[in-house]
Design a protein around this motif. Structure first.
Motif, mmCIF file in Angstrom:
data_model
loop_
_atom_site.group_PDB
_atom_site.id
_atom_site.type_symbol
_atom_site.label_atom_id
_atom_site.label_comp_id
_atom_site.label_asym_id
_atom_site.label_seq_id
_atom_site.Cartn_x
_atom_site.Cartn_y
_atom_site.Cartn_z
ATOM 1 N N TYR A 150 0.850 -1.200 0.000
ATOM 2 C CA TYR A 150 0.000 0.000 0.000
ATOM 3 C C TYR A 150 0.881 1.244 0.000
ATOM 4 O O TYR A 150 1.893 1.296 0.690
ATOM 5 C CB TYR A 150 -0.903 0.003 1.240
ATOM 6 N N GLY B 257 -3.245 4.398 -8.187
ATOM 7 C CA GLY B 257 -3.805 5.198 -7.097
ATOM 8 C C GLY B 257 -5.218 4.794 -6.736
ATOM 9 O O GLY B 257 -5.634 4.901 -5.572
ATOM 10 N N GLY C 148 -5.163 2.155 -3.965
ATOM 11 C CA GLY C 148 -4.438 2.387 -2.723
ATOM 12 C C GLY C 148 -2.999 2.819 -2.828
ATOM 13 O O GLY C 148 -2.285 2.836 -1.822
ATOM 14 N N ASP D 54 -5.753 8.184 -6.527
ATOM 15 C CA ASP D 54 -6.388 7.899 -5.242
ATOM 16 C C ASP D 54 -7.399 8.979 -4.879
ATOM 17 O O ASP D 54 -8.499 8.695 -4.408
ATOM 18 C CB ASP D 54 -5.313 7.793 -4.163
ATOM 19 N N ARG E 67 -11.308 8.063 -4.401
ATOM 20 C CA ARG E 67 -11.897 8.149 -3.055
ATOM 21 C C ARG E 67 -12.826 9.340 -2.884
ATOM 22 O O ARG E 67 -13.910 9.212 -2.301
ATOM 23 C CB ARG E 67 -10.799 8.204 -2.004
#
Length: 214
Positions: A84, A162, A165, A171, A175
């Motif tokens: 990660y 991304g 994680g 990311d 998210r």
């Protein structure tokens, strides 16, 4: 603040791409040189080595990045101690980018006028001197152009990493944009990625043109 988060995302993306692209550059050029010089009629002709390396390069080039990243999880954990984050993404990015760049560099090296190589051989140049003073300098503009393409591809792959994680702009888009249905964040990340790609492409093209005029 969103500004700080976006800045951190850009920095993480640049770190991922920067480290992995540097390793891909250092490994890809020697690999391309070996592929060219060990082929039929090459100055270091070695058909068996050429076939093995060619098969190795083709194998990793044929695997989609997302599948490669998942398949390399045990290896990534062994190398960096985690699966990660930014550094975990560097491992699959490097392994994906190196054979990709090696093939592009190989094409540039093969386009070098064979008459120059023959002339160097006629003058008694050693084979490694031919590589350093004929092949690489003559192919340099094409190699720079190929490396630019590799960087752009790696930015796309880093965004994909991304999303599962690895951090970076991908990311943030996943998210805070996709999962929260925030189109403004998605649009902002897209604009930043497009701007980053455009800057890299512009810089790479100008450098390649400058080298080609010499």
């Amino acid at each position: 603040m969103w500004t700080d988060r976006l800045i951190q995302g850009v920095l993480d993306t640049l770190l991922m791409v920067g480290v992995s692209s540097l390793i891909a550059l250092l490994a890809g050029i020697p690999l391309a040189v070996i592929l060219v010089t060990s082929g039929k009629g090459g100055i270091f002709e070695a058909p068996t080595l050429n076939r093995v390396l060619g098969a190795f390069v083709n194998l990793f080039r044929s695997i989609p990045f997302l599948i490669l990243m998942v398949a390399l999880i045990p290896f990534t954990r062994l190398i960096v101690g985690t699966t990660y984050g930014v550094w975990a993404a560097v491992v699959p990015l490097t392994i994906a980018a190196t054979p990709f760049f090696a093939r592009i560099a190989e094409v540039s090296l093969r386009e070098v006028d064979h008459g120059l190589i023959e002339a160097a051989q006629a003058m008694g140049c050693r084979r490694w001197h031919i590589v350093w003073h004929v092949l690489l300098p003559e192919a340099l503009p094409g190699i720079v152009g190929g490396f630019t393409i590799t960087l752009v591809t790696m930015i796309n792959s880093s965004a994909m990493a991304g999303a599962i994680g690895a951090g970076g702009l991908g990311d943030i888009a996943y998210r805070y944009g996709y999962q929260r249905f925030d189109s403004q964040i998605m649009l902002t990340v897209i604009v930043m990625l497009v701007a980053l790609v455009a800057l890299i492409q512009l810089g790479g093209d100008r450098l390649a043109k400058g080298l080609n005029k010499r």
